[in-house]
Scaffold this active site. Structure first.
Site, short mmCIF file in Angstrom:
data_model
loop_
_atom_site.label_atom_id
_atom_site.label_comp_id
_atom_site.label_asym_id
_atom_site.label_seq_id
_atom_site.Cartn_x
_atom_site.Cartn_y
_atom_site.Cartn_z
N ASN A 92 0.84 -1.20 0.00
CA ASN A 92 0.00 0.00 0.00
C ASN A 92 0.88 1.25 0.00
OD1 ASN A 92 -1.79 2.16 1.72
ND2 ASN A 92 -3.05 0.81 0.46
N ARG A 107 -1.03 5.03 0.66
CA ARG A 107 -2.11 5.22 -0.31
C ARG A 107 -3.45 5.37 0.40
NH1 ARG A 107 -6.07 3.28 -3.75
NH2 ARG A 107 -5.92 4.07 -5.89
N CYS A 108 -3.70 4.52 1.39
CA CYS A 108 -4.96 4.61 2.15
C CYS A 108 -5.16 5.98 2.76
CB CYS A 108 -4.98 3.58 3.27
SG CYS A 108 -5.28 1.88 2.75
N MET A 109 -4.08 6.60 3.23
CA MET A 109 -4.18 7.85 3.98
C MET A 109 -4.18 9.09 3.10
SD MET A 109 -1.83 7.13 7.36
CE MET A 109 -0.30 6.91 6.41
#
Length: 406
Positions: A350, A395-397
Site C-alpha cells: 500500500n 495510499r490509504c491515507m
C-alpha cells in the site's frame, strides 16, 4: 477556480487531501475499537508525529497538502453548508425532535474549528451544557455518544475518489464509516475550492439509501489511458461497481472498467492493500490477488446505455490490454512466506506513487522495500509503527485531488 483531475495512479502527484489523527482516535478504546473498524488502540500523539512526517515528505516533493479538518472548518463558514451538516448529522429520528433541535442550536453557535472537531471526533452526552435537559439525556450515560467518532477519516482515500474529470463520493459499506461521506459531500458542494469547479459527481451525492451498492476508494485504481481497475472486496460490491462504471461511460470519462474479485477477509479489505500501480508497467502485488483462478471481468459500454461484460483469462492479461503494454512487471511482497504475510499485513503493498518509479511507504517493510530498490523503484520511507496499526498505508491515507495522466 482550482483544477481537479486525476488521470492515473502514477503521473506526477500535485495535490492531495490528508487527515491528521485527532479527537476521533483519542476516543478509540479496547471496548469500542472493533465496532469502529480498528484492530487496536493507537498512541495518538505518536501517530500524529508520524503523520506530520508523511505530510512533510509530500510537501518536500512539491505536492500541495490539504488537511480535511481545515477544509471542513472553512466549509462551515458557508451558512447553507453548516445548516445541512447539522441536519444530516443530528437527526430528529436519531435523537428525538426536541433534543435534536437543542443540540443543533448549541452546535450552530460553536466556533467552526471546534464544530469540525466534533463532526469528525464525535460528541458525548457529558460534553453538552447542563441546561439541555431531555428524557434522552436522562436515559444515557455521560460517556455515551450523541455522534460517534469517525476515526477512519484518517483513510481519506476511501470516502471519495477522483477519477479523471470527476469524483465519486462513496456510499460506505460499514455503519461506522457512513457519516464520513456527509462531511465530504459538504466540502465538495460548498467549499470555495470546489463550489464552482468544473467536475462531474459520478456517484454517491444523493439523499438516498444505496443499500448494497457500496463503493470505497481503496478499491479504485485509476490506471490511466481511459481505464479504471476496481476490486470487489468486503467493502465494494458488484452493484457499486456497475453504478460507477455506467456513470464513467455516460460522461465519457473511461473506456473500460476492469473488475476483479478479491478474497473477503480483513487483510484484503481493499484492492490497494494487496496491489498498487507504481510505474508505467509495474505493479506491487501480494501474490494471492494475481492467482490464475482469480475472477476478473472487463466492463465496456454496450452502446445502449448498459454494460458489456467480458470475462478475462487473468487480471494480468486484462491490465496489459488496458495499458497497451506487452508485459506487466509484478513486484511481489518481500521475504519468505512468513515475512511476506507480515509485511502485507503492515501495508507493504500500500504505497503512494508520487511520479513514475517514486513511492512513499512504511520504513518497517524492509524486505519489500529491498525488492523495490532492486527493481529500480525509489522508496521515500516514513515511520508507521502507530499509523500502521490502523491497517492502512500511504495510499490509504491520501486522496489525490490533482494528478497527471500517463
Amino acid at each position: 477556480m482550482e483544477k481537479h483531475f486525476v488521470g492515473s495512479e502514477i503521473g506526477q502527484l500535485r495535490s492531495v487531501m490528508l487527515h491528521r489523527p485527532n479527537l476521533s482516535l483519542k476516543r478509540l478504546t479496547p471496548s469500542n475499537c472493533q465496532e469502529l473498524l480498528f484492530d487496536d488502540v493507537l498512541s495518538v500523539e505518536r501517530a500524529g508525529e508520524e503523520h506530520d512526517i508523511f505530510a512533510n515528505t509530500l510537501r518536500q516533493q512539491g505536492i500541495e497538502v490539504l488537511l480535511l479538518t481545515d477544509l471542513l472548518t472553512q466549509t462551515l463558514d458557508v451558512a447553507d453548508a453548516k445548516a445541512w451538516l447539522l441536519d444530516t448529522q443530528i437527526s430528529d429520528y436519531r435523537l428525538g425532535p426536541t433534543f435534536a433541535a437543542d443540540i443543533r442550536a448549541w452546535l450552530a453557535d460553536m466556533p467552526h474549528r471546534e464544530l469540525a472537531r466534533h463532526l469528525s471526533g464525535g460528541l458525548t452526552y457529558g460534553e453538552i451544557p447542563a441546561s439541555i435537559k431531555n428524557m434522552v439525556v436522562d436515559t444515557h450515560d455521560i460517556n455515551d455518544f450523541i455522534m460517534k467518532p469517525l476515526p477512519n477519516h484518517l483513510f481519506t482515500r476511501d470516502t471519495s475518489c477522483w477519477i479523471y474529470n470527476g469524483v465519486s463520493i462513496n456510499p460506505m459499506a460499514k455503519p461506522a464509516r457512513q457519516r464520513e461521506t456527509n462531511n465530504l459531500r459538504a466540502i465538495y458542494r460548498w467549499h470555495p475550492q470546489f463550489a464552482d469547479g468544473d467536475f462531474i459527481k459520478y456517484f454517491g451525492d444523493e439523499n438516498i439509501n444505496y443499500d448494497h451498492a457500496t463503493l470505497e476508494g481503496g478499491d479504485v485504481l485509476v490506471i490511466g489511458r481511459g481505464a479504471v481497475l476496481i476490486g470487489m472486496s468486503e467493502r465494494t460490491t458488484p452493484q457499486g461497481v456497475e453504478f460507477l462504471a455506467q456513470a464513467l461511460f455516460k460522461h465519457r470519462q473511461a473506456e473500460r472498467v476492469i473488475a476483479v474479485e478479491l478474497p473477503k477477509h480483513r487483510s484484503c479489505m481493499h484492492l490497494d492493500t494487496v496491489m498498487t500501480h507504481i510505474d508505467i508497467d509495474t505493479f506491487s502485488v501480494y501474490p494471492e490477488v494475481v492467482r490464475p483462478d482469480v475472477q476478473c471481468w472487463t466492463l465496456t459500454p454496450d452502446g445502449r446505455g448498459g454494460l458489456k461484460r467480458t470475462q478475462e483469462s487473468t487480471l494480468v492479461h486484462a491490465l496489459e490490454t488496458a495499458l497497451g503494454i506487452d508485459q506487466v512487471r509484478l513486484i511481489t511482497t518481500g521475504g519468505d512466506a512468513f515475512e511476506a504475510e507480515r509485511e502485507q499485513w503492515n501495508d507493504a503493498n500500500n504505497v503512494l506513487t508520487l511520479r513514475p518509479g517514486v513511492v512513499v511507504g512504511y520504513e518497517r517493510n524492509i524486505w519489500t522495500n529491498e525488492k523495490y530498490d532492486k527493481a529500480g523503484i525509489t522508496v521515500l520511507p516514513i515511520p508507521g509503527d502507530e499509523l500502521g496499526r490502523g491497517r492502512g498505508g500511504a495510499r490509504c491515507m491520501s486522496c489525490p485531488l490533482e494528478r497527471d495522466g500517463i
